[in-house]
Design a protein around this motif. Sequence first.
Motif, PDB file in Angstrom:
ATOM      1  N   GLN A  68       0.804  -1.372   0.084  1.00 43.06           N
ATOM      2  CA  GLN A  68      -0.055   0.005  -0.011  1.00 43.06           C
ATOM      3  C   GLN A  68       0.763   1.267   0.091  1.00 43.06           C
ATOM      4  OE1 GLN A  68      -2.794   0.210   3.243  1.00 43.06           O
ATOM      5  NE2 GLN A  68      -4.015   1.543   2.188  1.00 43.06           N
ATOM      6  N   GLU A  69       2.290   1.138   0.728  1.00 45.40           N
ATOM      7  CA  GLU A  69       2.868   2.458   1.000  1.00 45.40           C
ATOM      8  C   GLU A  69       3.619   2.707  -0.330  1.00 45.40           C
ATOM      9  OE1 GLU A  69       4.856   1.811   4.403  1.00 45.40           O
ATOM     10  OE2 GLU A  69       3.186   2.125   5.563  1.00 45.40           O
ATOM     11  N   ARG A  70       4.177   1.291  -0.875  1.00 44.83           N
ATOM     12  CA  ARG A  70       5.084   1.505  -2.013  1.00 44.83           C
ATOM     13  C   ARG A  70       4.499   0.663  -3.284  1.00 44.83           C
ATOM     14  NH1 ARG A  70      10.139   0.078   1.232  1.00 44.83           N
ATOM     15  NH2 ARG A  70       8.714  -0.632   2.654  1.00 44.83           N
ATOM     16  N   PRO A  71       3.643   0.748  -3.856  1.00 45.06           N
ATOM     17  CA  PRO A  71       2.957  -0.041  -4.832  1.00 45.06           C
ATOM     18  C   PRO A  71       3.832  -0.089  -6.292  1.00 45.06           C
ATOM     19  CG  PRO A  71       1.751   1.917  -4.893  1.00 45.06           C
ATOM     20  CD  PRO A  71       2.705   2.161  -3.849  1.00 45.06           C
ATOM     21  N   GLU A  72       4.806   1.043  -6.568  1.00 42.29           N
ATOM     22  CA  GLU A  72       5.596   0.991  -7.363  1.00 42.29           C
ATOM     23  C   GLU A  72       6.957   0.501  -7.290  1.00 42.29           C
ATOM     24  OE1 GLU A  72       4.243   1.760 -10.381  1.00 42.29           O
ATOM     25  OE2 GLU A  72       2.678   1.929  -9.570  1.00 42.29           O
ATOM     26  N   HIS A  73       7.262  -0.160  -5.996  1.00 41.19           N
ATOM     27  CA  HIS A  73       8.736  -0.411  -5.609  1.00 41.19           C
ATOM     28  C   HIS A  73       9.016  -1.693  -6.759  1.00 41.19           C
ATOM     29  CE1 HIS A  73      11.855  -2.184  -3.177  1.00 41.19           C
ATOM     30  NE2 HIS A  73      12.039  -1.285  -2.653  1.00 41.19           N
ATOM     31  N   LYS A  74      10.459  -1.839  -6.980  1.00 39.25           N
ATOM     32  CA  LYS A  74      10.581  -2.919  -7.892  1.00 39.25           C
ATOM     33  C   LYS A  74      10.578  -4.238  -7.336  1.00 39.25           C
ATOM     34  CE  LYS A  74      15.406  -2.918  -5.924  1.00 39.25           C
ATOM     35  NZ  LYS A  74      17.006  -2.945  -6.371  1.00 39.25           N
ATOM     36  N   LYS A  75      10.237  -4.538  -6.169  1.00 39.79           N
ATOM     37  CA  LYS A  75      10.083  -5.745  -5.455  1.00 39.79           C
ATOM     38  C   LYS A  75       8.419  -5.808  -5.198  1.00 39.79           C
ATOM     39  CE  LYS A  75      14.367  -6.855  -3.210  1.00 39.79           C
ATOM     40  NZ  LYS A  75      15.006  -7.568  -1.998  1.00 39.79           N
ATOM     41  N   ALA A  76       7.641  -4.842  -5.714  1.00 39.80           N
ATOM     42  CA  ALA A  76       6.151  -5.151  -5.341  1.00 39.80           C
ATOM     43  C   ALA A  76       5.671  -6.415  -6.164  1.00 39.80           C
ATOM     44  CB  ALA A  76       5.322  -3.794  -6.238  1.00 39.80           C
ATOM     45  N   ALA A  77       5.896  -6.886  -7.055  1.00 30.41           N
ATOM     46  CA  ALA A  77       5.548  -8.081  -7.674  1.00 30.41           C
ATOM     47  C   ALA A  77       6.061  -9.313  -6.807  1.00 30.41           C
ATOM     48  CB  ALA A  77       5.965  -8.539  -8.914  1.00 30.41           C
ATOM     49  N   GLU A  78       7.064  -9.018  -6.372  1.00 32.41           N
ATOM     50  CA  GLU A  78       7.676 -10.410  -5.389  1.00 32.41           C
ATOM     51  C   GLU A  78       6.819 -10.196  -4.129  1.00 32.41           C
ATOM     52  OE1 GLU A  78      11.551 -11.169  -2.607  1.00 32.41           O
ATOM     53  OE2 GLU A  78      11.703 -10.303  -4.879  1.00 32.41           O
ATOM     54  N   TRP A  79       6.649  -9.221  -3.604  1.00 31.78           N
ATOM     55  CA  TRP A  79       5.826  -8.941  -2.309  1.00 31.78           C
ATOM     56  C   TRP A  79       4.352  -9.510  -2.401  1.00 31.78           C
ATOM     57  CZ3 TRP A  79       7.191  -3.134  -1.427  1.00 31.78           C
ATOM     58  CH2 TRP A  79       8.726  -3.290  -1.030  1.00 31.78           C
TER      59      TRP A  79
END
Length: 125
Positions: A82-93
């Motif tokens: 929710q805080e970082r949806p564009e983070h490079k690890k978002a798909a992994e999360w």
Amino acid sequence: MSNRLGDFADDDVAGRKKIVDQIIELREQWKDCRYELETGQVRRPVAMEKPTKTTTGLSVAEIKVELGRIRTNISKLKDKLQERPEHKKAAEWQADLDRLIGLREAYEAEVADLKFANSGKTEEG
């Protein structure tokens, strides 16, 4: 593989990214092999696979402890996404979140089954 990059349209970033990721992974595997041949040691530790199935033979109390841990991790992952949806690890999360939700549901079903099985024993005895 790099020759296949020309097959994609100029604006097809997602398609190219898959090929680039494969190339990078292949290069890393070659680096691992060369390092191991030169030094006799493993270059990077092998990642442990995260569990996707419930552990069998646990008591209700042990399952509840595991459920507590899983729920905490689900909450943390939801906050991260929710805080970082564009983070490079978002798909992994997101994949981790989906895996944990599946585990939570399986453990909850197992607790219900165990409670039902135990309730039948006390009524008969």
